[in-house]
Design a protein around this motif. Sequence first.
Motif, PDB file in Angstrom:
ATOM      1  N   LYS A 101     -28.853  -1.976 -21.519  1.00 26.87           N
ATOM      2  CA  LYS A 101     -29.427  -1.795 -22.651  1.00 26.87           C
ATOM      3  C   LYS A 101     -29.127  -2.736 -23.687  1.00 26.87           C
ATOM      4  N   ASP A 126     -25.451  -1.194 -18.099  1.00 26.06           N
ATOM      5  CA  ASP A 126     -26.359  -0.177 -18.551  1.00 26.06           C
ATOM      6  C   ASP A 126     -27.960  -0.477 -18.933  1.00 26.06           C
ATOM      7  N   ARG A 163     -25.655  -6.886 -18.100  1.00 26.87           N
ATOM      8  CA  ARG A 163     -25.191  -5.392 -18.789  1.00 26.87           C
ATOM      9  C   ARG A 163     -25.413  -4.459 -18.042  1.00 26.87           C
TER      10      ARG A 163
END
Length: 471
Positions: free
Chosen positions: A226, A224, A222
């Motif tokens: 997160k 980000d 991913r």
Amino acid sequence: MENYISPIDTDALSSLCEELLKNNRISPEAYTRFDVKRGLRNADGTGVMAGLTRICSVEGYYIDDGERVPKEGRLIYRGIDMNEIVDNCIAENRFGFEEVAWLLLFGDLPTQKQLDRFCELLAECRELPDEFIEDMIMKAPSPDIMNKVARSVLALYSFDQNPDDTSVENVLRQSIQLIAQIPSIMAYAYQVKRRVYDHKSMFIHQNKKSLKTAESILHSIRADRKFTDEEAKLLDLCMIIHAEHGGGNNSTFATRCITSSGTDTYSAIAAGIGSLKGPKHGGANIKVHKMVEDMKAHVSDPTNEGQVADYLAKVIQKKAGDGSGLIYGMGHAVYTLSDPRAVILKRSAREYAKKCGFEADFRTLELIEALTPELFAKYKGEKKKICANVDLYSGLIYDMLKIPQELFTPLFMSSRIAGWSAHRIEELTGGGGRIMRPAYKSVSLPRRFVPMAERVDNHVVQTEYIPTEER
């Protein structure tokens, strides 16, 4: 990156194929005549007994008076029902893949101290040499991640100071490293593929040793970095149920077969990856995804039972889908009434779909599962029990986790490496040291060598054995 252009043009290749096919056909009757176990399957579809294992049991029927009697499916890891492992992890709200990897490798459940140290060891082993990442992955990208991981695993041979030693100690070291490294290689291969082939940004994140395997995967793919604890534990659940499936599945058998030759760990595991890449094995989850997408493109309401039934009927009749006549995600070589992995994923998919707004997609898969058996009975006269397999619901879960389609099969691989490693070690320690060498009967007729001056174009010779009374 420029694609290699073959110097063989289309017309030349077509002509060569015609020449090849003239003398490479074997009639179905020949297989029957010599009682050949095609696909290493018995006449009733059961697998030919090729070995013994203590690692895993896959149960979907029992034999009564020589007849297969369907029963609810069970998947048993080292004598422990896989459902018990999953239920305990859910009840205690904890990750379980690392525990399953230990169980498969060592044959017993770890103590807390053993598990903690094992998790630390895997986290440390996730790191890849800088020169390996740059030279083997970034400079030689592939549009297919399974292909890239297989090539990378083979390349790891060159980075191992003792690659050919097949002692238990050395193979165990290599196995633990590969269980940790393959998810990392997958993530790097995905990011490089995004940049080179998808023309998107590439994100390379530092490894965090505090993360479990499922968390590390989401962190690395991913942009980000997160993810929620619920997402990571849902992926961990998928990894638990994909970690192992007996010695007879194609990729594990390939791993054991290659291992029996005495070759190195990297070659054996690359063989397993190559097998799992196939659409009849690990690649089937992508086939399910594509089938559902095609249905959505041709059906106005994919949650309507009648419309879904009409579409599936066309698939069976080879008038829709990919023309294979197969409904992907349905049916299994062993499971009859149920695939325990599919049961678990369906339950999780139902719960998560309500939170993520995927109720319609879940309804479509439920309809496929419910309608397929009766449609096969109607259009094919199929009387055997047909149940949903693990691939039917796994793709939906990956969709809900925002995992791209090209990672569906690589995630399967990142889990199954635990089972492959256990089977490789078992083959080395308990295989009797014999190389696997099944027999193939030649059905070609003896013939004389023809001098060049006597050869004619388009001459077809009889190369298949035919009994005297039929000649």
